[in-house]
Design an enzyme around this catalytic site. Structure first.
Site, short mmCIF file in Angstrom:
data_model
loop_
_atom_site.label_atom_id
_atom_site.label_comp_id
_atom_site.label_asym_id
_atom_site.label_seq_id
_atom_site.Cartn_x
_atom_site.Cartn_y
_atom_site.Cartn_z
N SER A 15 0.83 -1.21 0.00
CA SER A 15 0.00 0.00 0.00
C SER A 15 0.87 1.26 0.00
O SER A 15 2.05 1.21 0.36
CB SER A 15 -0.88 -0.03 1.26
OG SER A 15 -1.65 1.15 1.37
N LEU A 17 3.09 4.39 0.35
CA LEU A 17 4.50 4.70 0.05
C LEU A 17 5.30 3.44 -0.25
O LEU A 17 6.15 3.43 -1.14
CB LEU A 17 5.13 5.45 1.23
CG LEU A 17 4.38 6.71 1.70
CD1 LEU A 17 5.15 7.41 2.81
CD2 LEU A 17 4.15 7.67 0.54
N ASP A 56 4.57 -9.74 9.58
CA ASP A 56 4.37 -8.64 10.52
C ASP A 56 5.77 -8.13 10.89
O ASP A 56 6.61 -8.92 11.36
CB ASP A 56 3.62 -9.17 11.76
CG ASP A 56 3.29 -8.07 12.75
OD1 ASP A 56 4.10 -7.14 12.92
OD2 ASP A 56 2.22 -8.16 13.37
N VAL A 57 6.02 -6.85 10.71
CA VAL A 57 7.38 -6.34 10.94
C VAL A 57 7.85 -6.50 12.39
O VAL A 57 9.05 -6.44 12.66
CB VAL A 57 7.53 -4.86 10.51
CG1 VAL A 57 7.47 -4.73 9.00
CG2 VAL A 57 6.51 -3.96 11.20
N CYS A 82 8.59 0.94 5.27
CA CYS A 82 7.42 1.81 5.11
C CYS A 82 6.24 1.36 5.97
O CYS A 82 5.25 2.09 6.07
CB CYS A 82 6.97 1.86 3.66
SG CYS A 82 8.06 2.77 2.58
N TYR A 157 2.31 8.77 18.09
CA TYR A 157 2.86 8.71 16.72
C TYR A 157 4.19 9.47 16.64
O TYR A 157 5.18 8.97 16.11
CB TYR A 157 1.83 9.29 15.75
CG TYR A 157 2.21 9.18 14.29
CD1 TYR A 157 2.21 7.95 13.64
CD2 TYR A 157 2.56 10.30 13.56
CE1 TYR A 157 2.56 7.84 12.30
CE2 TYR A 157 2.90 10.22 12.21
CZ TYR A 157 2.90 8.98 11.59
OH TYR A 157 3.24 8.89 10.26
N LYS A 161 8.00 8.12 15.69
CA LYS A 161 8.77 8.64 14.55
C LYS A 161 10.04 9.35 15.02
O LYS A 161 11.06 9.34 14.34
CB LYS A 161 7.88 9.56 13.71
CG LYS A 161 6.70 8.84 13.06
CD LYS A 161 7.15 7.68 12.18
CE LYS A 161 6.04 7.09 11.36
NZ LYS A 161 6.50 6.01 10.47
N1 LIG Z 1 0.92 9.28 4.14
C1 LIG Z 1 1.47 10.24 4.85
O1 LIG Z 1 1.07 11.40 4.78
C2 LIG Z 1 2.65 9.94 5.74
C3 LIG Z 1 3.32 11.03 6.30
C4 LIG Z 1 4.40 10.79 7.12
C5 LIG Z 1 4.81 9.49 7.37
N2 LIG Z 1 4.13 8.46 6.82
C6 LIG Z 1 4.60 7.12 7.14
O2 LIG Z 1 4.84 6.44 5.94
C7 LIG Z 1 4.68 5.04 6.14
C8 LIG Z 1 3.76 4.49 5.07
O3 LIG Z 1 2.49 5.07 5.24
P1 LIG Z 1 1.39 5.13 4.08
O4 LIG Z 1 0.89 6.51 4.04
O5 LIG Z 1 1.93 4.49 2.85
O6 LIG Z 1 0.26 4.25 4.75
P2 LIG Z 1 -0.53 2.96 4.25
O7 LIG Z 1 -1.53 2.70 5.32
O8 LIG Z 1 -0.98 3.14 2.84
O9 LIG Z 1 0.59 1.84 4.27
C9 LIG Z 1 1.12 1.31 5.45
C10 LIG Z 1 1.24 -0.18 5.25
O10 LIG Z 1 1.88 -0.72 6.42
C11 LIG Z 1 1.29 -1.98 6.67
N3 LIG Z 1 1.50 -2.39 8.06
C12 LIG Z 1 0.95 -1.86 9.18
N4 LIG Z 1 1.35 -2.54 10.26
C13 LIG Z 1 2.19 -3.52 9.81
C14 LIG Z 1 2.92 -4.56 10.45
N5 LIG Z 1 2.87 -4.72 11.77
N6 LIG Z 1 3.65 -5.39 9.68
C15 LIG Z 1 3.71 -5.23 8.33
N7 LIG Z 1 3.02 -4.28 7.67
C16 LIG Z 1 2.28 -3.44 8.40
C17 LIG Z 1 -0.19 -1.75 6.36
O11 LIG Z 1 -0.86 -2.99 6.17
C18 LIG Z 1 -0.11 -0.90 5.11
O12 LIG Z 1 -0.12 -1.70 3.94
C19 LIG Z 1 4.17 4.88 7.58
O13 LIG Z 1 5.24 4.57 8.42
C20 LIG Z 1 3.63 6.26 7.90
O14 LIG Z 1 3.66 6.52 9.29
C21 LIG Z 1 3.06 8.66 6.01
#
Ligand SMILES: NC(=O)c1ccc[n+]([C@@H]2O[C@H](COP(=O)([O-])OP(=O)(O)OC[C@H]3O[C@@H](n4cnc5c(N)ncnc54)[C@H](O)[C@@H]3O)[C@@H](O)[C@H]2O)c1
Length: 251
Positions: A15, A17, A56-57, A82, A157, A161
Site C-alpha cells: 500500500s 509509500l 508482521d514487521v 514503510c 505517533y 517517529k
Molecule cells: N501518508 C502520509 O502522509 C505519511 C506522512 C508521514 C509518514 N508516513 C509514514 O509512511 C509510512 C507508510 O504510510 P502510508 O501513508 O503508505 O500508509 P498505508 O496505510 O498506505 O501503508 C502502510 C502499510 O503498512 C502496513 N503495516 C501496518 N502494520 C504492519 C505490520 N505490523 N507489519 C507489516 N506491515 C504493516 C499496512 O498494512 C499498510 O499496507 C508509515 O510509516 C507512515 O507513518 C506517512
C-alpha cells in the site's frame, strides 16, 4: 548503487509509500519482496518483479523468513521500511487518559518494527560481497515530519517517529564497517490510503497549508527519493524532509 539485479525488501509494500517504492524498485530491475500484513496483501495489485510476503514487521521469525527469501533470489542490498500505523489521541481528553496499550502498539509497529527489519536486513546485506567502493547496501526508514512538529493528539505517533529519527545516525555509524548506509525520509502529508478517511474539504485545507507546491505529496515522489538515496552513495546517516516546506501548527 546499482538497482538492477539486486534483491530488495520493502515493508508496508502492499500500500501507499511502500507500494509505490516496490513498483519503482521493480521497474528499475530489482527483485522486490514486499512485506505486509495478509489483509493488505489480499487487496494489492499484482506487479511484475514484486513478490508479496505476508509478514508482521514486529515478528522476528516472519521478517527473517522474508529476508532469507529475498537473499536467496539475488544479493539483498536494499531494505525500505514503510510499514507503519497512524493513531490520534490526546494525553488527557473527555474520554479519559491516553490508553497505554495504544501507545505501546504504535511504538511496537513504527519503531520496534523498523528496528527489527533494519537489524535482520543488515545482517543479510553484510554477508553479501561488497562493490568496488566497499558498499554492500542501504536501509531506508520512514519517519514523519511529526517527529519534529508533532501536533495535538500525536504524542504516540510522534514518539515513534522521533525514535526512528534518533535511530538513523547510530545505525549508520554501527553499520559503516559493513558498508551499509542508513537514511531516513520524513514525509509531510502524502496522499496515500492512510488519508482515506479524510474528507475532500479537510484534504483541501491540508494542501492549503503547504507553502509550495500547494498540494499533498504523491507516493511516486517518495519512491523517487528512495531510489535517489539508493543511487547516491555519499548520502548516509541523514534524515530528509519531503514536505513542500510544510511546518505543522499545534493543531
Ligand atoms: N501518508 C502520509 O502522509 C505519511 C506522512 C508521514 C509518514 N508516513 C509514514 O509512511 C509510512 C507508510 O504510510 P502510508 O501513508 O503508505 O500508509 P498505508 O496505510 O498506505 O501503508 C502502510 C502499510 O503498512 C502496513 N503495516 C501496518 N502494520 C504492519 C505490520 N505490523 N507489519 C507489516 N506491515 C504493516 C499496512 O498494512 C499498510 O499496507 C508509515 O510509516 C507512515 O507513518 C506517512
Amino acid at each position: 548503487m546499482q538497482v538492477s539485479g539486486i534483491a530488495a525488501v520493502v515493508t508496508g509494500g502492499a500500500s501507499g509509500l511502500g507500494g509505490a517504492t516496490a513498483r519503482a524498485l521493480a521497474g528499475a530491475g530489482a527483485q522486490v519482496f514486499a512485506l505486509d500484513l495478509p489483509g493488505a496483501i489480499e487487496k494489492a495489485d499484482a506487479v511484475d518483479g514484486v513478490t508479496y510476503v505476508p509478514a508482521d514487521v514486529t515478528n522476528p521469525e516472519q521478517v527473517q523468513a522474508a529476508v532469507d527469501a529475498a537473499g536467496s533470489a539475488a544479493p539483498l542490498r536494499v531494505a525500505v521500511n514503510c510499514a507503519g500505523v497512524g493513531t490520534a489521541g490526546r494525553i488527557l481528553s473527555k474520554k479519559g487518559v491516553h490508553d497505554l496499550d495504544l501507545y505501546r502498539k504504535v511504538i511496537e509497529v513504527n519503531l520496534i518494527g523498523t528496528f527489527n527489519v533494519l537489524r535482520l536486513a543488515a545482517d543479510a546485506i553484510a554477508k553479501t560481497d561488497a562493490d568496488e567502493n566497499g558498499q554492500r547496501g542501504v536501509v531506508i526508514n520512514t519517519a514523519s515530519i511529526a517527529a519534529f512538529d508533532g501536533q495535538i493528539g500525536q504524542a504516540a505517533y510522534s514518539s515513534s517517529k522521533g525514535g526512528v529519527v534518533g535511530l538513523t545516525l547510530p545505525a549508520a555509524r554501527d553499520l559503516a564497517t559493513s558498508g551499509i548506509r542508513v537514511v531516513t525520509i520524513a514525509p509531510g502529508i502524502i496522499d496515500t490510503p492512510m488519508l482515506a478517511g479524510v474528507s475532500d474539504e479537510f484534504r483541501a485545507a491540508l494542501a492549503e497549508g503547504v507553502p509550495f507546491p500547494k498540494r499533498l505529496g504523491l507516493p511516486a515522489e517518495y519512491a523517487k527519493l528512495a531510489l535517489s538515496i539508493v543511487d547516491q552513495d555519499y548520502l548516509n546517516g541523514e534524515v530528509i524532509r519531503l514536505d513542500g516546506a510544510l511546518r505543522m501548527a499545534p493543531r
